[in-house]
Design a protein around this motif. Structure first.
Motif, PDB file in Angstrom:
ATOM      1  N   SER A 113       0.803  -1.224   0.000  1.00 29.91           N
ATOM      2  CA  SER A 113       0.000   0.000   0.000  1.00 29.91           C
ATOM      3  C   SER A 113       0.837   1.276   0.000  1.00 29.91           C
ATOM      4  O   SER A 113       0.365   2.323   0.421  1.00 29.91           O
ATOM      5  N   GLY A 114       2.054   1.215  -0.484  1.00 31.00           N
ATOM      6  CA  GLY A 114       2.887   2.407  -0.538  1.00 31.00           C
ATOM      7  C   GLY A 114       2.386   3.400  -1.573  1.00 31.00           C
ATOM      8  O   GLY A 114       1.433   3.145  -2.312  1.00 31.00           O
ATOM      9  N   GLY A 115       3.044   4.530  -1.638  1.00 34.81           N
ATOM     10  CA  GLY A 115       2.662   5.564  -2.590  1.00 34.81           C
ATOM     11  C   GLY A 115       2.811   5.134  -4.029  1.00 34.81           C
ATOM     12  O   GLY A 115       2.191   5.694  -4.932  1.00 34.81           O
ATOM     13  N   ASP A 116       3.648   4.123  -4.259  1.00 34.02           N
ATOM     14  CA  ASP A 116       3.849   3.591  -5.607  1.00 34.02           C
ATOM     15  C   ASP A 116       3.198   2.216  -5.763  1.00 34.02           C
ATOM     16  O   ASP A 116       3.649   1.393  -6.553  1.00 34.02           O
ATOM     17  N   ALA A 117       2.137   1.973  -5.016  1.00 29.40           N
ATOM     18  CA  ALA A 117       1.442   0.682  -5.052  1.00 29.40           C
ATOM     19  C   ALA A 117       0.905   0.395  -6.454  1.00 29.40           C
ATOM     20  O   ALA A 117       0.490   1.319  -7.165  1.00 29.40           O
ATOM     21  N   PRO A 118       0.913  -0.856  -6.861  1.00 32.51           N
ATOM     22  CA  PRO A 118       0.476  -1.206  -8.219  1.00 32.51           C
ATOM     23  C   PRO A 118      -0.938  -0.726  -8.556  1.00 32.51           C
ATOM     24  O   PRO A 118      -1.154  -0.162  -9.626  1.00 32.51           O
ATOM     25  N   HIS A 119      -1.874  -0.928  -7.636  1.00 29.96           N
ATOM     26  CA  HIS A 119      -3.248  -0.522  -7.942  1.00 29.96           C
ATOM     27  C   HIS A 119      -3.370   0.995  -8.056  1.00 29.96           C
ATOM     28  O   HIS A 119      -4.170   1.496  -8.851  1.00 29.96           O
ATOM     29  N   ARG A 120      -2.576   1.719  -7.302  1.00 26.65           N
ATOM     30  CA  ARG A 120      -2.589   3.189  -7.395  1.00 26.65           C
ATOM     31  C   ARG A 120      -2.097   3.618  -8.785  1.00 26.65           C
ATOM     32  O   ARG A 120      -2.680   4.509  -9.403  1.00 26.65           O
ATOM     33  N   LEU A 121      -1.027   2.991  -9.250  1.00 29.00           N
ATOM     34  CA  LEU A 121      -0.483   3.324 -10.577  1.00 29.00           C
ATOM     35  C   LEU A 121      -1.403   2.823 -11.695  1.00 29.00           C
ATOM     36  O   LEU A 121      -1.546   3.490 -12.724  1.00 29.00           O
ATOM     37  N   LEU A 122      -2.017   1.682 -11.490  1.00 30.15           N
ATOM     38  CA  LEU A 122      -2.980   1.177 -12.486  1.00 30.15           C
ATOM     39  C   LEU A 122      -4.179   2.115 -12.595  1.00 30.15           C
ATOM     40  O   LEU A 122      -4.736   2.288 -13.684  1.00 30.15           O
ATOM     41  N   ALA A 123      -4.554   2.736 -11.494  1.00 33.60           N
ATOM     42  CA  ALA A 123      -5.653   3.710 -11.529  1.00 33.60           C
ATOM     43  C   ALA A 123      -5.264   4.923 -12.365  1.00 33.60           C
ATOM     44  O   ALA A 123      -6.091   5.459 -13.114  1.00 33.60           O
ATOM     45  N   VAL A 124      -4.007   5.347 -12.267  1.00 33.40           N
ATOM     46  CA  VAL A 124      -3.527   6.471 -13.081  1.00 33.40           C
ATOM     47  C   VAL A 124      -3.622   6.127 -14.559  1.00 33.40           C
ATOM     48  O   VAL A 124      -4.091   6.926 -15.370  1.00 33.40           O
ATOM     49  N   GLN A 179      -6.036   7.904 -17.355  1.00 33.22           N
ATOM     50  CA  GLN A 179      -5.456   8.528 -18.544  1.00 33.22           C
ATOM     51  C   GLN A 179      -6.091   8.018 -19.826  1.00 33.22           C
ATOM     52  O   GLN A 179      -6.192   8.755 -20.803  1.00 33.22           O
ATOM     53  N   ARG A 180      -6.514   6.776 -19.829  1.00 31.96           N
ATOM     54  CA  ARG A 180      -7.164   6.256 -21.038  1.00 31.96           C
ATOM     55  C   ARG A 180      -8.680   6.496 -21.023  1.00 31.96           C
ATOM     56  O   ARG A 180      -9.396   6.075 -21.918  1.00 31.96           O
ATOM     57  N   GLY A 181      -9.173   7.176 -19.960  1.00 28.31           N
ATOM     58  CA  GLY A 181     -10.572   7.559 -19.899  1.00 28.31           C
ATOM     59  C   GLY A 181     -11.502   6.516 -19.319  1.00 28.31           C
ATOM     60  O   GLY A 181     -12.713   6.611 -19.476  1.00 28.31           O
TER      61      GLY A 181
END
Length: 182
Positions: free
Chosen positions: A32-43, A47-49
């Motif tokens: 659950s860090g700031g660079d967590a996979p799900h957090r980045l996947l949400a970005v 971005q793709r809408g």
């Protein structure tokens, strides 16, 4: 996997980033860090809408990172954008448990409750804003009185709007509200 996904995301290769981050999430679903996979996947999803996928990833992320206020605020924003105002209010309530003294979050919570038609929630959020001693106390009291009136509690609305008028006797909107609740 996480590093490879981050590098691919920074390079703009969203397909590879998504693939690597999905694998990383499968390996450590509770990270659950700031660079967590799900957090980045949400970005990437945002971005793709694909707001629904972004909501899904952020929901999975905050299930493990319940103190990640920026992620909670982003999740609330995305849910509100999808028309899920009740869900947005729920997420903002979680953010308030972590950081209770941010008036902006209480203001957003009041707006989401209002959009969801939950008058009691609006009253609670507006009362919290008054308790946070805002700079414009008359406005905060007026907004609380409006919420109380909308919730059907005209007696409380009258008391509150009178408090606003004690601070700002010429506040025309508060004067009009007083006439309505009488």
């Amino acid at each position: 996997r996480l590093d490879a996904g981050r590098r691919a995301l920074e390079a703009g290769d969203h397909a590879r980033a998504e693939q690597e981050l999905t694998r990383a999430a499968a390996l450590f679903p509770e990270y659950s860090g700031g660079d967590a996979p799900h957090r980045l996947l949400a970005v990437i999803a945002e971005q793709r809408g694909d707001a629904e996928a972004a909501v899904s990833h952020l929901t999975q992320h905050v299930a493990n990172a319940d103190t990640d206020v920026p992620a909670l605020l982003k999740l609330a924003e995305l849910r509100a954008g999808l028309g899920d105002h009740g869900g947005a209010a729920e997420v903002l309530t979680r953010a308030i448990y972590v950081h209770p003294f941010d008036p902006a979050v209480h203001e957003r919570l009041a707006a989401q409750y209002e959009a969801a038609g939950e008058h009691d929630g609006v009253v609670r959020a507006r009362a919290a804003l008054v308790a946070l001693t805002p700079v414009d106390r008359a406005e905060a009291l007026y907004q609380l009185a409006r919420a109380q009136h909308a919730a059907g509690d005209d007696q409380a609305a009258r008391r509150t709007v009178l408090q606003a008028l004690e601070i700002a006797p010429n506040y025309e909107a508060a004067q009009m509200l007083l006439l309505q609740v009488r």
